[in-house]
Design a protein around this motif. Structure first.
Motif, PDB file in Angstrom:
ATOM      1  N   LEU A   1       0.833  -1.217   0.000  1.00  0.00           N
ATOM      2  CA  LEU A   1       0.000   0.000   0.000  1.00  0.00           C
ATOM      3  C   LEU A   1       0.863   1.261   0.000  1.00  0.00           C
ATOM      4  O   LEU A   1       0.514   2.250  -0.649  1.00  0.00           O
ATOM      5  CB  LEU A   1      -0.941   0.023   1.197  1.00  0.00           C
ATOM      6  CG  LEU A   1      -2.183  -0.849   1.117  1.00  0.00           C
ATOM      7  CD1 LEU A   1      -3.036  -0.675   2.369  1.00  0.00           C
ATOM      8  CD2 LEU A   1      -3.013  -0.553  -0.115  1.00  0.00           C
ATOM      9  N   ALA A   2       1.987   1.228   0.704  1.00  0.00           N
ATOM     10  CA  ALA A   2       2.889   2.385   0.714  1.00  0.00           C
ATOM     11  C   ALA A   2       3.444   2.630  -0.689  1.00  0.00           C
ATOM     12  O   ALA A   2       3.540   3.787  -1.133  1.00  0.00           O
ATOM     13  CB  ALA A   2       4.022   2.165   1.712  1.00  0.00           C
ATOM     14  N   ILE A   3       3.790   1.560  -1.388  1.00  0.00           N
ATOM     15  CA  ILE A   3       4.294   1.693  -2.758  1.00  0.00           C
ATOM     16  C   ILE A   3       3.207   2.280  -3.652  1.00  0.00           C
ATOM     17  O   ILE A   3       3.451   3.209  -4.422  1.00  0.00           O
ATOM     18  CB  ILE A   3       4.786   0.325  -3.286  1.00  0.00           C
ATOM     19  CG1 ILE A   3       6.055  -0.098  -2.533  1.00  0.00           C
ATOM     20  CG2 ILE A   3       5.032   0.367  -4.797  1.00  0.00           C
ATOM     21  CD1 ILE A   3       6.471  -1.540  -2.762  1.00  0.00           C
ATOM     22  N   LEU A   4       1.996   1.738  -3.553  1.00  0.00           N
ATOM     23  CA  LEU A   4       0.890   2.231  -4.382  1.00  0.00           C
ATOM     24  C   LEU A   4       0.474   3.651  -4.005  1.00  0.00           C
ATOM     25  O   LEU A   4      -0.084   4.372  -4.835  1.00  0.00           O
ATOM     26  CB  LEU A   4      -0.303   1.282  -4.277  1.00  0.00           C
ATOM     27  CG  LEU A   4      -0.082  -0.104  -4.878  1.00  0.00           C
ATOM     28  CD1 LEU A   4      -1.237  -1.036  -4.523  1.00  0.00           C
ATOM     29  CD2 LEU A   4       0.109  -0.025  -6.371  1.00  0.00           C
ATOM     30  N   SER A   5       0.732   4.057  -2.769  1.00  0.00           N
ATOM     31  CA  SER A   5       0.438   5.423  -2.350  1.00  0.00           C
ATOM     32  C   SER A   5       1.476   6.396  -2.891  1.00  0.00           C
ATOM     33  O   SER A   5       1.191   7.568  -3.108  1.00  0.00           O
ATOM     34  CB  SER A   5       0.413   5.525  -0.825  1.00  0.00           C
ATOM     35  OG  SER A   5      -0.701   4.836  -0.305  1.00  0.00           O
ATOM     36  N   GLY A   6       2.693   5.895  -3.123  1.00  0.00           N
ATOM     37  CA  GLY A   6       3.787   6.752  -3.566  1.00  0.00           C
ATOM     38  C   GLY A   6       3.885   6.935  -5.063  1.00  0.00           C
ATOM     39  O   GLY A   6       4.498   7.896  -5.532  1.00  0.00           O
ATOM     40  N   MET A   7       3.331   6.005  -5.827  1.00  0.00           N
ATOM     41  CA  MET A   7       3.357   6.136  -7.291  1.00  0.00           C
ATOM     42  C   MET A   7       2.261   5.279  -7.893  1.00  0.00           C
ATOM     43  O   MET A   7       1.867   4.274  -7.302  1.00  0.00           O
ATOM     44  CB  MET A   7       4.728   5.758  -7.865  1.00  0.00           C
ATOM     45  CG  MET A   7       5.184   4.329  -7.642  1.00  0.00           C
ATOM     46  SD  MET A   7       6.774   3.892  -8.409  1.00  0.00           S
ATOM     47  CE  MET A   7       7.894   5.105  -7.786  1.00  0.00           C
ATOM     48  N   ASP A   8       1.788   5.682  -9.052  1.00  0.00           N
ATOM     49  CA  ASP A   8       0.739   4.902  -9.705  1.00  0.00           C
ATOM     50  C   ASP A   8       1.346   3.682 -10.405  1.00  0.00           C
ATOM     51  O   ASP A   8       2.564   3.517 -10.440  1.00  0.00           O
ATOM     52  CB  ASP A   8      -0.096   5.759 -10.659  1.00  0.00           C
ATOM     53  CG  ASP A   8       0.688   6.269 -11.866  1.00  0.00           C
ATOM     54  OD1 ASP A   8       1.775   5.756 -12.172  1.00  0.00           O
ATOM     55  OD2 ASP A   8       0.191   7.202 -12.518  1.00  0.00           O
ATOM     56  N   GLU A   9       0.492   2.845 -10.946  1.00  0.00           N
ATOM     57  CA  GLU A   9       0.943   1.590 -11.546  1.00  0.00           C
ATOM     58  C   GLU A   9       1.909   1.829 -12.707  1.00  0.00           C
ATOM     59  O   GLU A   9       2.920   1.135 -12.827  1.00  0.00           O
ATOM     60  CB  GLU A   9      -0.230   0.755 -12.072  1.00  0.00           C
ATOM     61  CG  GLU A   9      -1.261   0.397 -11.033  1.00  0.00           C
ATOM     62  CD  GLU A   9      -2.399   1.384 -10.981  1.00  0.00           C
ATOM     63  OE1 GLU A   9      -3.303   1.346 -11.851  1.00  0.00           O
ATOM     64  OE2 GLU A   9      -2.397   2.206 -10.068  1.00  0.00           O
ATOM     65  N   ASP A  10       1.601   2.808 -13.557  1.00  0.00           N
ATOM     66  CA  ASP A  10       2.455   3.069 -14.716  1.00  0.00           C
ATOM     67  C   ASP A  10       3.850   3.524 -14.289  1.00  0.00           C
ATOM     68  O   ASP A  10       4.850   3.104 -14.866  1.00  0.00           O
ATOM     69  CB  ASP A  10       1.814   4.101 -15.643  1.00  0.00           C
ATOM     70  CG  ASP A  10       0.562   3.569 -16.327  1.00  0.00           C
ATOM     71  OD1 ASP A  10       0.455   2.331 -16.483  1.00  0.00           O
ATOM     72  OD2 ASP A  10      -0.298   4.381 -16.695  1.00  0.00           O
ATOM     73  N   ALA A  11       3.926   4.377 -13.283  1.00  0.00           N
ATOM     74  CA  ALA A  11       5.225   4.842 -12.792  1.00  0.00           C
ATOM     75  C   ALA A  11       6.014   3.682 -12.191  1.00  0.00           C
ATOM     76  O   ALA A  11       7.228   3.571 -12.400  1.00  0.00           O
ATOM     77  CB  ALA A  11       5.037   5.956 -11.766  1.00  0.00           C
ATOM     78  N   PHE A  12       5.333   2.814 -11.462  1.00  0.00           N
ATOM     79  CA  PHE A  12       6.015   1.655 -10.881  1.00  0.00           C
ATOM     80  C   PHE A  12       6.551   0.735 -11.978  1.00  0.00           C
ATOM     81  O   PHE A  12       7.689   0.276 -11.916  1.00  0.00           O
ATOM     82  CB  PHE A  12       5.072   0.883  -9.954  1.00  0.00           C
ATOM     83  CG  PHE A  12       5.728  -0.313  -9.326  1.00  0.00           C
ATOM     84  CD1 PHE A  12       6.570  -0.161  -8.236  1.00  0.00           C
ATOM     85  CD2 PHE A  12       5.535  -1.587  -9.836  1.00  0.00           C
ATOM     86  CE1 PHE A  12       7.192  -1.261  -7.657  1.00  0.00           C
ATOM     87  CE2 PHE A  12       6.150  -2.684  -9.271  1.00  0.00           C
ATOM     88  CZ  PHE A  12       6.979  -2.526  -8.176  1.00  0.00           C
ATOM     89  N   ILE A  13       5.737   0.485 -12.982  1.00  0.00           N
ATOM     90  CA  ILE A  13       6.166  -0.372 -14.089  1.00  0.00           C
ATOM     91  C   ILE A  13       7.386   0.225 -14.787  1.00  0.00           C
ATOM     92  O   ILE A  13       8.344  -0.490 -15.094  1.00  0.00           O
ATOM     93  CB  ILE A  13       5.004  -0.589 -15.092  1.00  0.00           C
ATOM     94  CG1 ILE A  13       3.922  -1.447 -14.437  1.00  0.00           C
ATOM     95  CG2 ILE A  13       5.494  -1.227 -16.386  1.00  0.00           C
ATOM     96  CD1 ILE A  13       2.604  -1.470 -15.187  1.00  0.00           C
ATOM     97  N   ARG A  14       7.369   1.537 -15.006  1.00  0.00           N
ATOM     98  CA  ARG A  14       8.535   2.185 -15.634  1.00  0.00           C
ATOM     99  C   ARG A  14       9.777   2.022 -14.776  1.00  0.00           C
ATOM    100  O   ARG A  14      10.858   1.753 -15.290  1.00  0.00           O
ATOM    101  CB  ARG A  14       8.251   3.662 -15.896  1.00  0.00           C
ATOM    102  CG  ARG A  14       7.417   3.910 -17.138  1.00  0.00           C
ATOM    103  CD  ARG A  14       7.406   5.388 -17.526  1.00  0.00           C
ATOM    104  NE  ARG A  14       6.890   6.260 -16.470  1.00  0.00           N
ATOM    105  CZ  ARG A  14       5.606   6.508 -16.259  1.00  0.00           C
ATOM    106  NH1 ARG A  14       4.686   5.951 -17.021  1.00  0.00           N
ATOM    107  NH2 ARG A  14       5.224   7.321 -15.294  1.00  0.00           N
ATOM    108  N   CYS A  15       9.640   2.167 -13.454  1.00  0.00           N
ATOM    109  CA  CYS A  15      10.790   1.998 -12.558  1.00  0.00           C
ATOM    110  C   CYS A  15      11.371   0.589 -12.681  1.00  0.00           C
ATOM    111  O   CYS A  15      12.586   0.419 -12.748  1.00  0.00           O
ATOM    112  CB  CYS A  15      10.393   2.253 -11.106  1.00  0.00           C
ATOM    113  SG  CYS A  15      10.158   3.979 -10.696  1.00  0.00           S
TER     114      CYS A  15
END
Length: 141
Positions: free
Chosen positions: A87-101
């Motif tokens: 939840l902390a990860i999802l609160s810090g960035m959206d799915e697309d940003a996470f996938i790009r990372c």
């Protein structure tokens, strides 16, 4: 399993929300991304859910979008990542940003998230890279 709830939003106290569904109040924990996307108190809402059953509790998590729930479920399968960190990860960035990372091996951006150290970021990149190849096409270029 409770997969989706439709009802009236009764209360929003981050990270918790209370949803009235036919007279039953469901307490759900949600990411800030979901909480911001929700309408105001008293409005109708539909949430995708994930139920975690532990020895001492049944915990219900709510998500505004199916893709956010899918990423949450993928994250909690990573060694060392539980629901709170997911939840902390999802609160810090959206799915697309996470996938790009993940696709760009961007450890630095991941370590900016609360609770994510260098080793966890590296583990996320290694373990998540193969979990969403079909999502890569949806991520903006």
């Amino acid at each position: 399993m409770i997969g989706r709830l439709r009802g009236t939003l009764i209360d929003k106290q981050p990270p918790w929300l209370l949803l009235d569904v036919a007279g039953v109040g469901y307490e759900l924990e949600a990411s800030m991304t979901t909480l911001v996307a929700l309408p105001g108190v008293g409005e109708d809402v539909v949430l995708h859910t994930h139920l975690t059953v532990r020895d001492d509790a049944h915990l219900l998590y709510g998500f505004a979008r199916e893709q956010e729930r899918a990423l949450f479920r993928a994250l909690i399968k990573v060694n060392g990542v539980g629901p709170k960190l997911a939840l902390a990860i999802l609160s810090g960035m959206d799915e697309d940003a996470f996938i790009r990372c993940v696709m760009d091996d961007d450890v630095k951006s991941l370590t900016r998230l609360p609770g994510v150290g260098k080793k966890t970021a590296e583990r996320l990149i290694v373990e998540m890279r193969d979990r969403f190849p079909h999502w890569e096409a949806e991520a903006p270029a």
